[in-house]
Write a protein that holds these residues in place. Structure first.
Motif, PDB file in Angstrom:
ATOM      1  N   ASN A 220       0.815  -1.217   0.000  1.00 18.16           N
ATOM      2  CA  ASN A 220       0.000   0.000   0.000  1.00 18.16           C
ATOM      3  C   ASN A 220       0.850   1.270   0.000  1.00 18.16           C
ATOM      4  O   ASN A 220       0.473   2.284   0.555  1.00 18.16           O
ATOM      5  CB  ASN A 220      -0.942   0.002   1.215  1.00 18.16           C
ATOM      6  CG  ASN A 220      -0.177  -0.172   2.517  1.00 18.16           C
ATOM      7  OD1 ASN A 220       1.029  -0.421   2.511  1.00 18.16           O
ATOM      8  ND2 ASN A 220      -0.871  -0.043   3.629  1.00 18.16           N
ATOM      9  N   VAL A 221       2.045   1.199  -0.569  1.00 17.05           N
ATOM     10  CA  VAL A 221       2.911   2.376  -0.749  1.00 17.05           C
ATOM     11  C   VAL A 221       3.407   2.357  -2.195  1.00 17.05           C
ATOM     12  O   VAL A 221       3.419   1.301  -2.830  1.00 17.05           O
ATOM     13  CB  VAL A 221       4.124   2.359   0.207  1.00 17.05           C
ATOM     14  CG1 VAL A 221       3.724   2.741   1.615  1.00 17.05           C
ATOM     15  CG2 VAL A 221       4.821   0.992   0.198  1.00 17.05           C
ATOM     16  N   PRO A 222       3.832   3.521  -2.719  1.00 20.13           N
ATOM     17  CA  PRO A 222       4.248   3.580  -4.133  1.00 20.13           C
ATOM     18  C   PRO A 222       5.520   2.784  -4.440  1.00 20.13           C
ATOM     19  O   PRO A 222       5.854   2.580  -5.595  1.00 20.13           O
ATOM     20  CB  PRO A 222       4.498   5.063  -4.369  1.00 20.13           C
ATOM     21  CG  PRO A 222       3.903   5.786  -3.221  1.00 20.13           C
ATOM     22  CD  PRO A 222       3.821   4.849  -2.086  1.00 20.13           C
ATOM     23  N   GLY A 223       6.236   2.350  -3.408  1.00 19.71           N
ATOM     24  CA  GLY A 223       7.494   1.633  -3.595  1.00 19.71           C
ATOM     25  C   GLY A 223       8.284   1.788  -2.316  1.00 19.71           C
ATOM     26  O   GLY A 223       7.693   2.044  -1.255  1.00 19.71           O
ATOM     27  N   VAL A 224       9.601   1.671  -2.390  1.00 21.26           N
ATOM     28  CA  VAL A 224      10.413   1.951  -1.202  1.00 21.26           C
ATOM     29  C   VAL A 224      10.606   3.465  -1.155  1.00 21.26           C
ATOM     30  O   VAL A 224      11.074   4.068  -2.122  1.00 21.26           O
ATOM     31  CB  VAL A 224      11.777   1.235  -1.266  1.00 21.26           C
ATOM     32  CG1 VAL A 224      12.603   1.558  -0.017  1.00 21.26           C
ATOM     33  CG2 VAL A 224      11.589  -0.279  -1.405  1.00 21.26           C
ATOM     34  N   LEU A 225      10.207   4.063  -0.062  1.00 21.59           N
ATOM     35  CA  LEU A 225      10.305   5.519   0.075  1.00 21.59           C
ATOM     36  C   LEU A 225      11.522   5.871   0.925  1.00 21.59           C
ATOM     37  O   LEU A 225      12.074   5.009   1.615  1.00 21.59           O
ATOM     38  CB  LEU A 225       9.039   6.062   0.746  1.00 21.59           C
ATOM     39  CG  LEU A 225       7.714   5.673   0.093  1.00 21.59           C
ATOM     40  CD1 LEU A 225       6.550   6.218   0.902  1.00 21.59           C
ATOM     41  CD2 LEU A 225       7.660   6.201  -1.332  1.00 21.59           C
ATOM     42  N   ASN A 226      11.905   7.131   0.901  1.00 25.55           N
ATOM     43  CA  ASN A 226      13.078   7.519   1.699  1.00 25.55           C
ATOM     44  C   ASN A 226      12.713   7.760   3.164  1.00 25.55           C
ATOM     45  O   ASN A 226      13.578   8.090   3.965  1.00 25.55           O
ATOM     46  CB  ASN A 226      13.782   8.745   1.105  1.00 25.55           C
ATOM     47  CG  ASN A 226      13.013  10.009   1.351  1.00 25.55           C
ATOM     48  OD1 ASN A 226      11.783  10.001   1.344  1.00 25.55           O
ATOM     49  ND2 ASN A 226      13.715  11.103   1.579  1.00 25.55           N
ATOM     50  N   PRO A 229       5.883   7.291   5.443  1.00 27.67           N
ATOM     51  CA  PRO A 229       4.940   8.415   5.348  1.00 27.67           C
ATOM     52  C   PRO A 229       4.117   8.629   6.622  1.00 27.67           C
ATOM     53  O   PRO A 229       3.556   9.710   6.807  1.00 27.67           O
ATOM     54  CB  PRO A 229       4.040   8.042   4.164  1.00 27.67           C
ATOM     55  CG  PRO A 229       4.303   6.610   3.872  1.00 27.67           C
ATOM     56  CD  PRO A 229       5.637   6.261   4.435  1.00 27.67           C
ATOM     57  N   THR A 230       4.060   7.641   7.517  1.00 24.25           N
ATOM     58  CA  THR A 230       3.338   7.897   8.773  1.00 24.25           C
ATOM     59  C   THR A 230       4.160   8.770   9.720  1.00 24.25           C
ATOM     60  O   THR A 230       3.621   9.367  10.639  1.00 24.25           O
ATOM     61  CB  THR A 230       2.942   6.582   9.502  1.00 24.25           C
ATOM     62  OG1 THR A 230       4.112   5.771   9.645  1.00 24.25           O
ATOM     63  CG2 THR A 230       1.890   5.813   8.746  1.00 24.25           C
ATOM     64  N   LYS A 237      10.014   8.608  -3.486  1.00 23.92           N
ATOM     65  CA  LYS A 237      10.166   7.206  -3.840  1.00 23.92           C
ATOM     66  C   LYS A 237      11.557   6.981  -4.412  1.00 23.92           C
ATOM     67  O   LYS A 237      12.077   7.796  -5.173  1.00 23.92           O
ATOM     68  CB  LYS A 237       9.118   6.815  -4.882  1.00 23.92           C
ATOM     69  CG  LYS A 237       9.019   5.322  -5.050  1.00 23.92           C
ATOM     70  CD  LYS A 237       8.292   4.941  -6.310  1.00 23.92           C
ATOM     71  CE  LYS A 237       9.216   5.087  -7.502  1.00 23.92           C
ATOM     72  NZ  LYS A 237       8.635   4.621  -8.746  1.00 23.92           N
ATOM     73  N   LEU A 238      12.182   5.855  -4.040  1.00 24.90           N
ATOM     74  CA  LEU A 238      13.490   5.507  -4.591  1.00 24.90           C
ATOM     75  C   LEU A 238      13.248   4.601  -5.803  1.00 24.90           C
ATOM     76  O   LEU A 238      12.520   3.618  -5.692  1.00 24.90           O
ATOM     77  CB  LEU A 238      14.328   4.793  -3.533  1.00 24.90           C
ATOM     78  CG  LEU A 238      14.419   5.534  -2.180  1.00 24.90           C
ATOM     79  CD1 LEU A 238      15.059   4.666  -1.116  1.00 24.90           C
ATOM     80  CD2 LEU A 238      15.192   6.845  -2.339  1.00 24.90           C
ATOM     81  N   GLU A 239      13.806   4.960  -6.952  1.00 29.18           N
ATOM     82  CA  GLU A 239      13.555   4.183  -8.179  1.00 29.18           C
ATOM     83  C   GLU A 239      14.194   2.808  -8.112  1.00 29.18           C
ATOM     84  O   GLU A 239      13.609   1.812  -8.502  1.00 29.18           O
ATOM     85  CB  GLU A 239      14.125   4.901  -9.411  1.00 29.18           C
ATOM     86  CG  GLU A 239      13.540   6.278  -9.684  1.00 29.18           C
ATOM     87  CD  GLU A 239      12.055   6.209  -9.996  1.00 29.18           C
ATOM     88  OE1 GLU A 239      11.630   5.249 -10.653  1.00 29.18           O
ATOM     89  OE2 GLU A 239      11.332   7.125  -9.533  1.00 29.18           O
ATOM     90  N   TYR A 300      15.484   8.154   5.823  1.00 27.59           N
ATOM     91  CA  TYR A 300      15.217   8.232   7.267  1.00 27.59           C
ATOM     92  C   TYR A 300      14.506   6.979   7.749  1.00 27.59           C
ATOM     93  O   TYR A 300      13.494   6.584   7.173  1.00 27.59           O
ATOM     94  CB  TYR A 300      14.298   9.422   7.564  1.00 27.59           C
ATOM     95  CG  TYR A 300      14.846  10.758   7.119  1.00 27.59           C
ATOM     96  CD1 TYR A 300      15.556  11.551   8.006  1.00 27.59           C
ATOM     97  CD2 TYR A 300      14.625  11.222   5.811  1.00 27.59           C
ATOM     98  CE1 TYR A 300      16.050  12.784   7.605  1.00 27.59           C
ATOM     99  CE2 TYR A 300      15.115  12.448   5.412  1.00 27.59           C
ATOM    100  CZ  TYR A 300      15.828  13.235   6.305  1.00 27.59           C
ATOM    101  OH  TYR A 300      16.309  14.443   5.914  1.00 27.59           O
ATOM    102  N   ILE A 301      15.020   6.379   8.796  1.00 26.26           N
ATOM    103  CA  ILE A 301      14.373   5.182   9.334  1.00 26.26           C
ATOM    104  C   ILE A 301      14.226   5.310  10.842  1.00 26.26           C
ATOM    105  O   ILE A 301      15.189   5.625  11.541  1.00 26.26           O
ATOM    106  CB  ILE A 301      15.204   3.924   9.012  1.00 26.26           C
ATOM    107  CG1 ILE A 301      15.395   3.796   7.500  1.00 26.26           C
ATOM    108  CG2 ILE A 301      14.544   2.669   9.557  1.00 26.26           C
ATOM    109  CD1 ILE A 301      16.672   3.117   7.129  1.00 26.26           C
ATOM    110  N   LEU A 302      13.019   5.070  11.323  1.00 31.89           N
ATOM    111  CA  LEU A 302      12.794   5.122  12.769  1.00 31.89           C
ATOM    112  C   LEU A 302      12.457   3.739  13.282  1.00 31.89           C
ATOM    113  O   LEU A 302      11.584   3.067  12.739  1.00 31.89           O
ATOM    114  CB  LEU A 302      11.622   6.050  13.102  1.00 31.89           C
ATOM    115  CG  LEU A 302      11.735   7.509  12.679  1.00 31.89           C
ATOM    116  CD1 LEU A 302      10.499   8.275  13.165  1.00 31.89           C
ATOM    117  CD2 LEU A 302      12.992   8.150  13.249  1.00 31.89           C
TER     118      LEU A 302
END
Ligand code: ASP
Ligand code: MG
Length: 415
Positions: A220-226, A229-230, A237-239, A300-302
């Motif tokens: 449910n996301v466009p791909g792997v994001l940087n 989004p929450t 999005k990372l290509e 960014y990763i939390l």
């Protein structure tokens, strides 16, 4: 042959399952479909097994809630009674199981109950697809995915599984198999699970053993994001990502792919696509072998629910290899993941996943030898490809309790 993996969110309702069917129609050809339990079912089954284990009055009620949720989906999908034999049978077996006295091994009982999420979801989806012109064969993955007996975190037996998987997924007279993520079984046919969110890993195991051409995880996301989004408003999005970069992100806590997914794919050079199930024509992100060092925007990763534990040997002795190995094996045997360490002459600080039951009882053991201090409710923040601006954005005014920097990565424990 391709492997398609659909997670819990992509089969959480009748419209979601209809969308899965339309994705399958868009991409014909030989496929193995790996599916998770529907929506929140695994959490519900966790409640169920805990309640059963405690012989709580609520057990029957929780089971009913799970049944009602699936019945609602079945009826909205219009799956006919004559195609539901297997679903009814699975519920009957689960119900029987709950009437038995649980053994003394909770992790074992957990796997015997929680596996029904995947078994039931695949049975429903398979029946719906067969009824609607997408012929497929349902396979019980436990007949071919062999593991050891580490219940709740089973280790795959690759040799046995290779033989059994290739005997089951033969594609003789079928183009589509529907099977379960997350579960396996021991050589004595006891059900095991591969750890929460383990369905991605199953997709990668099957792809490896069957030499698939690719794996696609529909999400449910466009791909792997940087960033998630929450937690962050402006994500990109990372290509494409290399296997190495993907494993770094997943290990640091990026929830988009399970960390164990990458290795089986990398070993056979199988590309992994992460694509949005709401926009199945979009390319998403591809993870593959990339020969050069990627330069990406800051990622960014939390990782939440972290605790920072600081140990000092109470006789003022140095923190040497023996102390380190003792402390690590202590956390390992208590199944607590250590995510970051920092050490001085007499202090050892570890950032660990906060256990569900709290830290106190565990720390009692450590207090016999160490002076122990700790903080809970922390966040472990990682930035790959960091720059000055990204450091400020990540800390966001919060107190930094520990920090580690390398050329590409910074990790901070934030209050
Ligand atoms: N259903 C399992 C879970 O929620 C496995 C998965 O979704 O990957 O943990
Ligand atoms: Mg799930």
């Amino acid at each position: 042959m391709k492997v398609f993996k659909f997670g819990g969110a992509s089969v959480s309702s009748a419209p979601a399952i209809k969308n899965v069917a339309s994705i399958l129609e868009m991409y014909p050809g030989k496929k193995v479909m790996v599916i998770s339990a529907m929506g929140n079912t695994t959490n519900e089954l966790e409640f169920l097994v805990r309640s059963y284990y405690k012989k709580d009055q609520k057990t029957a009620g929780i089971l009913q809630r799970i049944k009602d949720y699936h019945s609602q989906i079945i009826s909205e999908l219009g799956v006919e009674q004559q195609n539901l034999g297997q679903v009814h049978q699975l519920f009957a077996v689960l119900e029987e199981r709950l009437k038995r006295m649980p053994s003394l091994k909770f992790d074992y009982e957990y796997d015997q109950v929680v596996c029904f999420g995947e078994l039931i979801s695949t049975a429903i989806v398979s029946a719906y697809l067969n009824q609607n012109g997408i012929p497929n064969q349902w396979l019980d993955v436990r007949d071919s995915l062999r593991t050891d007996e580490t219940y709740r975190e089973a280790v795959v037996d690759w040799k046995w599984s290779e033989m059994l998987v290739n005997n089951s997924f033969t594609f003789k007279g079928v183009d589509l198999y529907v099977t379960q993520g997350f579960i396996g079984s021991t050589t004595t046919n006891q059900t095991t699970t591969l750890g929460r969110e383990g369905s991605d890993f199953t997709a990668a195991i099957l792809a490896n053993l069957l030499n698939a051409e690719s794996v696609t995880i529909w999400k449910n996301v466009p791909g792997v994001l940087n960033a998630d989004p929450t937690d962050f408003s402006d994500t990109e999005k990372l290509e494409e990502l290399s296997y190495k970069e993907a494993i770094e992100l997943a290990y640091s806590g990026a929830k988009v792919i399970h960390p164990k997914t990458i290795k089986p794919l990398r070993n056979k050079n199988i590309p992994l696509f992460v694509r949005p199930f709401d926009f199945p024509e979009q390319a998403g992100t591809v993870i593959k072998e990339i020969g050069y060092q990627l330069e990406l925007v800051p990622v960014y990763i939390l990782k939440k629910k972290q605790a920072l534990v600081t140990l000092s040997p109470d006789d003022f002795s140095f923190v040497g290899i023996d102390v380190l190995s003792e402390v690590f094996s202590f956390f390992k045997s208590n199944r607590i993941k250590v995510n970051l360490i920092q050490q001085s002459a007499i202090d050892l600080s570890l950032c660990v996943d906060e256990p569900e039951v709290g830290l106190e009882s565990l720390l009692m053991e450590l207090r016999k030898k160490f002076d122990v201090r700790y903080n809970t409710g922390l966040v472990l923040a990682t930035i790959r490809f960091y720059n000055d601006e990204s450091l400020v954005k990540m800390a966001n005014g919060r107190e930094v309790l520990m920090e580690q920097k390398s050329r590409r990565t910074v990790r901070m424990v934030l209050k």
